[in-house]
Design an enzyme around this catalytic site. Structure first.
Site, PDB file in Angstrom:
ATOM      1  CG  ASP A 142      -1.713   0.815   1.069  1.00 26.12           C
ATOM      2  OD1 ASP A 142      -2.029   1.754   0.037  1.00 26.12           O
ATOM      3  OD2 ASP A 142      -2.704   0.830   1.935  1.00 26.12           O
ATOM      4  CG  ASP A 151      -3.733   3.830  -2.737  1.00 27.18           C
ATOM      5  OD1 ASP A 151      -4.754   2.887  -3.365  1.00 27.18           O
ATOM      6  OD2 ASP A 151      -3.565   4.745  -2.332  1.00 27.18           O
ATOM      7  CD  GLU A 152      -5.484  -0.895  -0.910  1.00 25.02           C
ATOM      8  OE1 GLU A 152      -5.378  -1.614   0.338  1.00 25.02           O
ATOM      9  OE2 GLU A 152      -6.872   0.129  -0.700  1.00 25.02           O
TER      10      GLU A 152
END
Length: 232
Positions: free
Chosen positions: A11, A101-102
C-alpha cells in the site's frame, strides 16, 4: 498444518500527497492536502494535526492553519500507481490490484526464485523507493485480511510480518477500525458499547453485534473476528 505467511499487501503511503511532494520537492516536510473544498488526501505532516479524508477544507484549515492545498495530478497518480504494481508483478504472477495504490501478491510459488516473503517484500519496498521515489508499506500474512491489517500497522513506510503462530496475540490490542469493513460509522457504533480493540470485539457476543450493526454486518464481523484469516 498452519498455512505459511505468503500473502503480501502493498500500500503506497498517503499516495496522492506523496506524489505531490515528489513532483514539487519544496512541499517535502510540509503539511499538504490534495483537494480544496474536500480533502482527497493528506500528507503525514497534515495528518499529525488531525487532517483526514474526506474532511471539509474549512475544517482541515481550522485544524492546521499552515496547511497547503494543492491540485491533483491524476495522470501522474495513475502512472506511478501502475509502475508500483508492476514491481510486484516482477516477483509473482498472482497480483490482485484492489485500488490505484494497493494490491495483494501471493508469493508462495516464487520463493525458490526470490527468497522468503519477507525478503521479497524488502526488495519491493526498496525498488519502489529507488525507482519511483515513493514510500510503500507492506504487510505479510497467511491471508489477505491479515496482510491488509499488517500493512496498516506498518505505516508509514514500514514492513510487518504477522507470524501465523501468533496471530491472535498480534491482533487483540489493535483498534477495531483495522478490521476489514469497519468504517467510521461502524467504529462509532462499536465505541458506543466500549468496543475499541479487536480483542474486545472478539469477546463480544454475536447477539450484541447483530443489535448494533444489523444481522448481515453483525454476523459477518463476528465471523471475521472469530477466524481472523477467514477473508481469503
Amino acid at each position: 498444518m498452519t498455512m505459511a505467511a505468503t500473502i503480501l499487501h502493498a500500500d503506497l503511503d498517503s499516495f496522492y500527497a506523496s506524489v505531490e511532494q515528489l513532483l514539487d520537492p519544496s512541499l517535502l516536510g510540509k503539511p499538504i492536502a490534495v483537494g480544496g473544498g474536500i480533502v482527497l488526501a493528506a500528507s503525514y505532516e497534515a495528518k499529525a494535526f488531525g487532517v483526514r479524508t474526506p474532511m471539509p477544507g474549512w475544517k482541515a484549515r481550522e485544524l492546521c492553519p499552515d496547511l497547503i492545498f494543492v491540485g491533483g495530478h491524476f495522470d501522474q497518480y495513475q502512472r506511478l500507481g501502475d509502475a508500483a504494481i508492476k514491481v510486484l508483478s516482477d516477483y509473482t504472477p498472482l497480483v490482485e490490484r484492489i485500488s490505484i495504490d494497493e494490491a495483494f501478491a501471493d508469493v508462495a510459488g516464487t520463493e525458490h526464485l526470490f527468497g522468503p516473503p519477507e525478503a521479497i517484500a524488502r526488495i519491493v519496498r526498496q525498488r519502489v523507493r529507488d525507482e519511483l521515489g515513493l514510500p510503500i508499506s507492506v504487510g505479510i500474512a497467511r491471508t489477505k485480511h491479515l496482510a491488509k491489517i499488517g500493512s496498516q500497522v506498518a505505516k508509514p513506510d514500514g514492513l510487518v510480518l504477522i507470524d501465523p503462530a501468533r496471530e491472535i496475540e498480534f491482533l487483540h490490542a489493535l483498534p477495531v477500525e483495522l478490521m476489514w469493513g469497519v468504517g467510521p460509522v461502524t467504529r462509532g457504533k462499536l465505541a458506543s458499547e466500549g468496543i475499541l480493540t479487536i480483542g474486545q470485539l472478539a469477546n463480544t457476543s454475536s447477539g450484541l453485534l447483530t443489535r448494533l450493526l444489523g444481522p448481515v454486518a453483525g454476523d459477518k464481523l463476528a465471523a471475521l473476528v472469530a477466524v481472523p484469516g477467514q477473508r481469503e
